[in-house]
Design an enzyme around this catalytic site. Structure first.
Site, short mmCIF file in Angstrom:
data_model
loop_
_atom_site.label_atom_id
_atom_site.label_comp_id
_atom_site.label_asym_id
_atom_site.label_seq_id
_atom_site.Cartn_x
_atom_site.Cartn_y
_atom_site.Cartn_z
N SER A 187 0.85 -1.19 0.00
CA SER A 187 0.00 0.00 0.00
C SER A 187 0.88 1.23 0.00
O SER A 187 1.93 1.26 0.66
CB SER A 187 -0.91 0.02 1.23
OG SER A 187 -1.60 1.25 1.32
N TYR A 200 -3.05 -1.82 9.81
CA TYR A 200 -3.09 -2.10 8.37
C TYR A 200 -1.78 -1.70 7.69
O TYR A 200 -1.18 -2.49 6.96
CB TYR A 200 -4.26 -1.36 7.73
CG TYR A 200 -4.28 -1.46 6.22
CD1 TYR A 200 -4.71 -2.62 5.59
CD2 TYR A 200 -3.86 -0.39 5.43
CE1 TYR A 200 -4.72 -2.72 4.21
CE2 TYR A 200 -3.87 -0.48 4.05
CZ TYR A 200 -4.30 -1.64 3.45
OH TYR A 200 -4.30 -1.74 2.08
#
Length: 327
Positions: A187, A200
């Site tokens: 990400s 996350y």
């Protein structure tokens, strides 16, 4: 010319050369097809099959389609059989390639022996580790996460353990054949510590570091291992944000990211996301980590959810109402 003057001239020249080289390297990113070309038979030369996790929708679905369009048979994996079967049907109809469906929940324990049995003896040339879990769409501090113990386990299983296990299953065959491609989806926000999405983003840092280390170990074996770290892509995990220059559709992002497959061990997959990555890293940490900034981020997302009923409905439909997003 005295010594001090010579020093500053040399320092200035070094700075010019340094940034000149960086500008030259960046210019290559503007023309990936020119600087990082792939032959028409590149993917099929890697092997007969491609494996894509989290392939029922979003980025994973588009990787499955893209690889099938390149002539590969695909194995698509996710936890929703109905959706996977529909994706498989569409791929077969569109490309004529063979599709194998494996239904599994990557947030659970003890699932990989069965997966390994189903992949045994297949000539797998490409692995896309795409499946990922966002614990909560609405940002919150770590201790405020719902059902924190379960959330920690699920995020580690889905975002960390799955990638390592899938590499453990498929990499030996690639090593034996001396070729293969592994794409691990990280990400963009993992390029810095990112409060309010701490668990996350930390899991995605593992994806990146694992990928870079693995590439160093197996590059000489003829295997390409790349971490792809996108920013905005209009998927369910991102609540189907409207597409623009920064927020790409899954199809456009995958098409772009594959053009950067030979661009290095890590890529953001899009020229716009590459620029975003650079910008994010120059924001002073004191600004990004300020309590007021964290509260503003939370308020902004809550407002967006309240204004868009489709976001609320999508959020409630995933993870038994706990705002989990598994893609």
């Amino acid at each position: 010319m005295d010594l001090m003057e010579l020093f500053f001239i040399s320092l200035g020249a070094a700075v010019v050369v340094y940034y000149g080289v960086k500008l030259l390297l960046f210019s290559r990113m503007l023309f990936p097809n020119l600087f990082f070309p792939l032959s028409k038979t590149f993917f099929t030369s890697m092997g007969e099959w491609a494996v894509v996790t989290g392939a029922s929708e979003g980025i994973g679905r588009e990787y499955a389609f893209a690889l099938a369009e390149q002539g590969m048979n695909v194995i698509i994996m996710s936890r929703t059989k109905v959706t996977l079967d529909q994706v498989a049907k569409e791929i077969v109809e569109k490309t004529g390639q063979r599709v194998k469906v494996i239904v599994t929940d990557f947030t659970q324990e003890h699932i990989f022996s069965e997966i390994e049995d189903q992949l045994k003896d297949l000539n797998i040339g490409v692995l896309v580790n795409n499946v990922g879990m966002l614990p909560s769409f609405i940002p919150c501090k770590f201790l405020n996460s719902a059902e924190l113990n379960q959330t920690i386990t699920k995020v580690i299983n889905c975002n960390v353990k799955t990638m390592a296990k899938m590499c453990k299953i498929i990499l030996p065959g690639m090593e034996n054949r001396g070729k293969g491609v592994i794409v691990n989806i990280s990400s963009g926000v993992a390029c810095i510590p990112f409060p309010m999405y701490t668990l996350y983003t930390a899991s995605k840092v593992f994806v990146e570091r694992f990928s870079l280390g693995l590439q160093a170990e197996y590059k000489d074996k003829g295997i390409i291992i790349q971490a792809v770290a996108p920013f905005g892509v209009s998927t369910r995990m991102a609540s189907y944000q409207q597409t623009n220059l920064v927020t790409l559709s899954p199809e456009d992002f995958v098409k772009s990211s594959l053009q950067y497959l030979r661009a290095g061990d890590k890529t953001h997959g899009s020229i716009y996301h590459i620029v975003l990555g650079w910008l994010l890293q120059v924001i002073p940490p004191k600004v990004l980590y300020a309590e007021s900034m964290q509260q503003s981020l939370q308020d902004y997302v809550k407002t967006r959810v309240a204004q868009r009923p489709s976001i609320t409905a999508a959020t409630k439909s995933v993870g038994n109402g706990r705002n989990e997003r598994v893609i």
